[in-house]
Design a protein around this motif. Structure first.
Motif, PDB file in Angstrom:
ATOM      1  N   VAL A   9       0.044  -4.947  13.146  1.00 19.30           N
ATOM      2  CA  VAL A   9      -0.448  -5.719  12.016  1.00 19.30           C
ATOM      3  C   VAL A   9      -1.204  -4.783  11.071  1.00 19.30           C
ATOM      4  N   PHE A  10      -0.906  -4.892   9.781  1.00 22.18           N
ATOM      5  CA  PHE A  10      -1.565  -4.069   8.762  1.00 22.18           C
ATOM      6  C   PHE A  10      -2.679  -4.864   8.110  1.00 22.18           C
ATOM      7  N   THR A  11      -3.869  -4.294   8.107  1.00 24.16           N
ATOM      8  CA  THR A  11      -5.012  -4.984   7.525  1.00 24.16           C
ATOM      9  C   THR A  11      -5.767  -4.044   6.592  1.00 24.16           C
ATOM     10  N   GLY A  12      -6.658  -4.627   5.812  1.00 23.17           N
ATOM     11  CA  GLY A  12      -7.464  -3.818   4.903  1.00 23.17           C
ATOM     12  C   GLY A  12      -7.783  -4.628   3.661  1.00 23.17           C
ATOM     13  N   HIS A  13      -8.786  -4.189   2.949  1.00 19.83           N
ATOM     14  CA  HIS A  13      -9.206  -4.878   1.732  1.00 19.83           C
ATOM     15  C   HIS A  13      -8.058  -4.895   0.721  1.00 19.83           C
ATOM     16  N   VAL A  14      -7.980  -5.975  -0.058  1.00 21.10           N
ATOM     17  CA  VAL A  14      -6.919  -6.073  -1.062  1.00 21.10           C
ATOM     18  C   VAL A  14      -7.007  -4.876  -2.019  1.00 21.10           C
ATOM     19  N   ASP A  15      -5.868  -4.325  -2.399  1.00 22.84           N
ATOM     20  CA  ASP A  15      -5.788  -3.172  -3.314  1.00 22.84           C
ATOM     21  C   ASP A  15      -6.113  -1.825  -2.668  1.00 22.84           C
ATOM     22  N   HIS A  16      -6.381  -1.815  -1.381  1.00 23.16           N
ATOM     23  CA  HIS A  16      -6.649  -0.520  -0.749  1.00 23.16           C
ATOM     24  C   HIS A  16      -5.354   0.217  -0.401  1.00 23.16           C
ATOM     25  N   GLY A  17      -4.208  -0.485  -0.601  1.00 24.36           N
ATOM     26  CA  GLY A  17      -2.937   0.248  -0.519  1.00 24.36           C
ATOM     27  C   GLY A  17      -1.977  -0.131   0.601  1.00 24.36           C
ATOM     28  N   LYS A  18      -2.142  -1.342   1.126  1.00 25.35           N
ATOM     29  CA  LYS A  18      -1.251  -1.762   2.220  1.00 25.35           C
ATOM     30  C   LYS A  18       0.222  -1.720   1.813  1.00 25.35           C
ATOM     31  N   SER A  19       0.558  -2.394   0.703  1.00 31.03           N
ATOM     32  CA  SER A  19       1.977  -2.453   0.308  1.00 31.03           C
ATOM     33  C   SER A  19       2.508  -1.071   0.001  1.00 31.03           C
ATOM     34  N   THR A  20       1.679  -0.252  -0.627  1.00 27.05           N
ATOM     35  CA  THR A  20       2.122   1.098  -0.970  1.00 27.05           C
ATOM     36  C   THR A  20       2.410   1.901   0.307  1.00 27.05           C
ATOM     37  N   LEU A  21       1.534   1.764   1.277  1.00 30.89           N
ATOM     38  CA  LEU A  21       1.733   2.486   2.533  1.00 30.89           C
ATOM     39  C   LEU A  21       2.996   1.989   3.239  1.00 30.89           C
ATOM     40  N   ILE A  22       3.194   0.685   3.238  1.00 29.32           N
ATOM     41  CA  ILE A  22       4.386   0.125   3.883  1.00 29.32           C
ATOM     42  C   ILE A  22       5.645   0.606   3.149  1.00 29.32           C
ATOM     43  N   GLY A  23       5.579   0.563   1.815  1.00 28.19           N
ATOM     44  CA  GLY A  23       6.702   1.051   1.012  1.00 28.19           C
ATOM     45  C   GLY A  23       7.007   2.507   1.327  1.00 28.19           C
ATOM     46  N   ARG A  24       5.979   3.302   1.395  1.00 26.80           N
ATOM     47  CA  ARG A  24       6.114   4.723   1.709  1.00 26.80           C
ATOM     48  C   ARG A  24       6.786   4.919   3.079  1.00 26.80           C
ATOM     49  N   LEU A  25       6.367   4.130   4.053  1.00 26.30           N
ATOM     50  CA  LEU A  25       6.965   4.227   5.391  1.00 26.30           C
ATOM     51  C   LEU A  25       8.453   3.880   5.353  1.00 26.30           C
ATOM     52  N   LEU A  26       8.780   2.832   4.604  1.00 28.10           N
ATOM     53  CA  LEU A  26      10.177   2.404   4.526  1.00 28.10           C
ATOM     54  C   LEU A  26      11.037   3.477   3.862  1.00 28.10           C
ATOM     55  N   ILE A  27      10.495   4.103   2.824  1.00 27.42           N
ATOM     56  CA  ILE A  27      11.254   5.144   2.137  1.00 27.42           C
ATOM     57  C   ILE A  27      11.418   6.363   3.036  1.00 27.42           C
ATOM     58  N   GLU A  28      10.301   6.812   3.604  1.00 31.09           N
ATOM     59  CA  GLU A  28      10.365   8.056   4.369  1.00 31.09           C
ATOM     60  C   GLU A  28      11.131   7.917   5.680  1.00 31.09           C
ATOM     61  N   THR A  29      11.259   6.692   6.185  1.00 30.89           N
ATOM     62  CA  THR A  29      12.058   6.505   7.405  1.00 30.89           C
ATOM     63  C   THR A  29      13.445   5.972   7.053  1.00 30.89           C
ATOM     64  N   LYS A  30      13.742   5.898   5.772  1.00 31.89           N
ATOM     65  CA  LYS A  30      15.050   5.417   5.282  1.00 31.89           C
ATOM     66  C   LYS A  30      15.420   4.080   5.903  1.00 31.89           C
ATOM     67  N   SER A  31      14.487   3.147   5.834  1.00 37.94           N
ATOM     68  CA  SER A  31      14.688   1.875   6.526  1.00 37.94           C
ATOM     69  C   SER A  31      15.068   0.710   5.626  1.00 37.94           C
ATOM     70  N   LEU A  32      15.496   1.013   4.418  1.00 33.69           N
ATOM     71  CA  LEU A  32      15.903  -0.087   3.544  1.00 33.69           C
ATOM     72  C   LEU A  32      17.421  -0.223   3.584  1.00 33.69           C
ATOM     73  N   PRO A  33      17.924  -1.397   3.228  1.00 32.57           N
ATOM     74  CA  PRO A  33      19.374  -1.568   3.183  1.00 32.57           C
ATOM     75  C   PRO A  33      20.008  -0.515   2.274  1.00 32.57           C
ATOM     76  N   GLU A  34      21.206  -0.083   2.646  1.00 29.25           N
ATOM     77  CA  GLU A  34      21.924   0.991   1.943  1.00 29.25           C
ATOM     78  C   GLU A  34      21.954   0.797   0.418  1.00 29.25           C
ATOM     79  N   GLU A  35      22.306  -0.414   0.002  1.00 30.43           N
ATOM     80  CA  GLU A  35      22.449  -0.646  -1.449  1.00 30.43           C
ATOM     81  C   GLU A  35      21.093  -0.569  -2.147  1.00 30.43           C
TER      82      GLU A  35
END
Ligand code: GDP
Length: 409
Positions: A9-35
């Motif tokens: 579970v990801f927690t933290g104050h709003v705007d401290h960067g949760k979505s950005t960190l999750i996005g970064r993880l998805l990009i760097e692990t190439k975990s998004l759908p091909e298209e």
């Protein structure tokens, strides 16, 4: 298959960067759908690297808005080592309920703090929620290190500030990591910018967290009896092994009486087996039968649990009628059902705002989580939820109906 899955579970104050960190993880692990990936590539070629992250974040948001069920707050990604599920919903009533009922139990928590802002109100609320939910494995990511020039001093200031608070709520981080989700520093790649930091990168840290999967096998025997049948003059106690294992001629104790006994035979569908393991549903025939009934817990002679009549717990109240102190309730833990009441409520949180209320608490309202002491009328076998969730989770019944759920702390 064969790989394990870690739920975080990801927690933290709003705007401290949760979505950005999750996005970064998805990009760097190439975990998004091909298209999606090719779409992102196209956009970031045109607009630069920053657009890449914003795009992923928007994509996640869009996904979420299209599906209104709780499952859409779960985000999946994988590495060669294991699969991950990110739960991104602290503060949701459903999330707390799912955690407490074991429907969606996270294995670990990430707490994000903005290096330039330090610990804020929601950081504290989330930390408290993590501890209330019995999560003991926590990774602290001090994010936006780029905004403080990757300063070791500021990093240390933030973690010192946090340490005091975490200690207060009984949490000790496994790792504390300086990162920049935006610049991709210390997520999966090392960087000269944080030369002074010697610990693991963020993903590496997640990879090294153990998911207590096989843990129940090596834990002490706990076999709560579900029922006792008489078949051809033989009394057979049936149930499911919640931890440990059982074998023929094993020396056991029946709780709460503490009487010694011996396993005569183990049966599965009428066939005799020599040994049975965790989560197997079996029938057992014991040397002495007097003590065998529903609610009795069979344990190994060497590792008998301490019986409790006072339990420190977190309770999530789910009923319109409030929970008052000493209200007459029944606690059900595994197959045990025992009358009980709440002795005291130390602190509570409103599960939608996560506001912490500490003073003069004599009741829990619907959807509040309380840190409570429960007094049972007779002794009960329980374990800490973090040690064994099968005997650490319970429900509270009022007038025959489930009115709350809880975990032993
Ligand atoms: P959330 O509310 O916790 O999900 O936060 P977001 O991921 O939406 O981030 C909030 C803002 O902080 C956005 O404008 C992000 O671009 C920015 N942000 C996130 N991580 C970083 C970082 O590492 N460095 C900098 N400078 N900005 C960041």
């Amino acid at each position: 298959m064969g790989k394990d899955t870690l739920k975080i579970v990801f927690t933290g104050h709003v705007d401290h960067g949760k979505s950005t960190l999750i996005g970064r993880l998805l990009i760097e692990t190439k975990s998004l759908p091909e298209e999606k990936i090719s779409e992102i590539r196209k956009i970031s070629n045109q607009l630069g690297k920053d657009a890449e992250l914003a795009f992923v974040t928007d994509y996640l948001k869009e996904e979420r808005e299209q599906n209104i069920t709780i499952d859409t707050t779960q985000i999946f990604f994988k590495t060669r080592r294991r699969d991950y599920v990110i739960i991104d919903a602290p503060g949701h009533v459903e999330f707390i309920k799912n955690m407490m009922t074991g429907t969606s139990q996270a294995d670990a928590a990430v707490l994000l703090v903005d290096a330039s802002e330090g610990v804020l109100e929601q950081t504290k609320r989330h930390a408290y929620l993590i501890s209330m939910l019995g999560l003991e494995r926590i990774v602290v990511a001090v994010n936006k290190m780029d905004l403080v020039n990757y300063s070791e001093n500021i990093f240390n200031q933030v973690i010192n500030e946090l340490a005091g608070f975490l200690k207060n709520v009984g949490l000790t981080p496994v790792f504390t990591i300086p990162v920049s989700a935006k610049e991709g520093v210390n997520i999966t790649e090392r960087s000269q910018k944080v030369k002074w930091y010697r610990g693991p990168r963020f993903l590496e840290a997640l990879g090294s967290l153990k998911r207590d999967k096989n843990g129940t096998r090596n834990k002490p025997l706990r076999f709560p009896i579900q029922d006792v049948y008489t078949v051809k003059d033989e009394k057979i106690a049936v149930g499911r092994i919640e931890s440990g294992y059982m074998f023929k001629n094993q020396r056991i104790i029946t709780m709460p009486s503490g009487s010694k006994n011996i396993i005569g035979s183990i049966k599965v569908f009428g066939k005799e087996i020599k040994r049975a393991g965790v989560f197997e549903s079996i029938g057992v025939v014991c040397e002495h039968t007097g003590d065998l009934k529903r609610g009795v817990v069979i344990v190994g002679e060497q590792d008998r649990p301490e019986l409790k009549d006072e339990i420190k717990a977190s309770v999530f109240w789910m009923t319109n009628e409030p929970l008052y102190l000493r209200k007459e309730l029944v606690i059900r833990c595994a197959t045990q059902e025992i009358e009980c009441g709440i002795e005291s409520i130390e602190r509570k949180i409103d599960s939608s705002t996560l506001e912490v209320i500490e003073n003069n608490i004599d009741m829990l309202l619907k959807y509040e989580v309380g840190e409570v002491y429960i007094r049972t009328r007779s002794p009960i076998v329980v374990e800490k939820f973090s040690f064994l969730k099968e005997l650490g989770g319970f429900v509270l019944k009022h007038k025959g109906k489930v009115a709350g759920v809880g975990i032993v702390r």
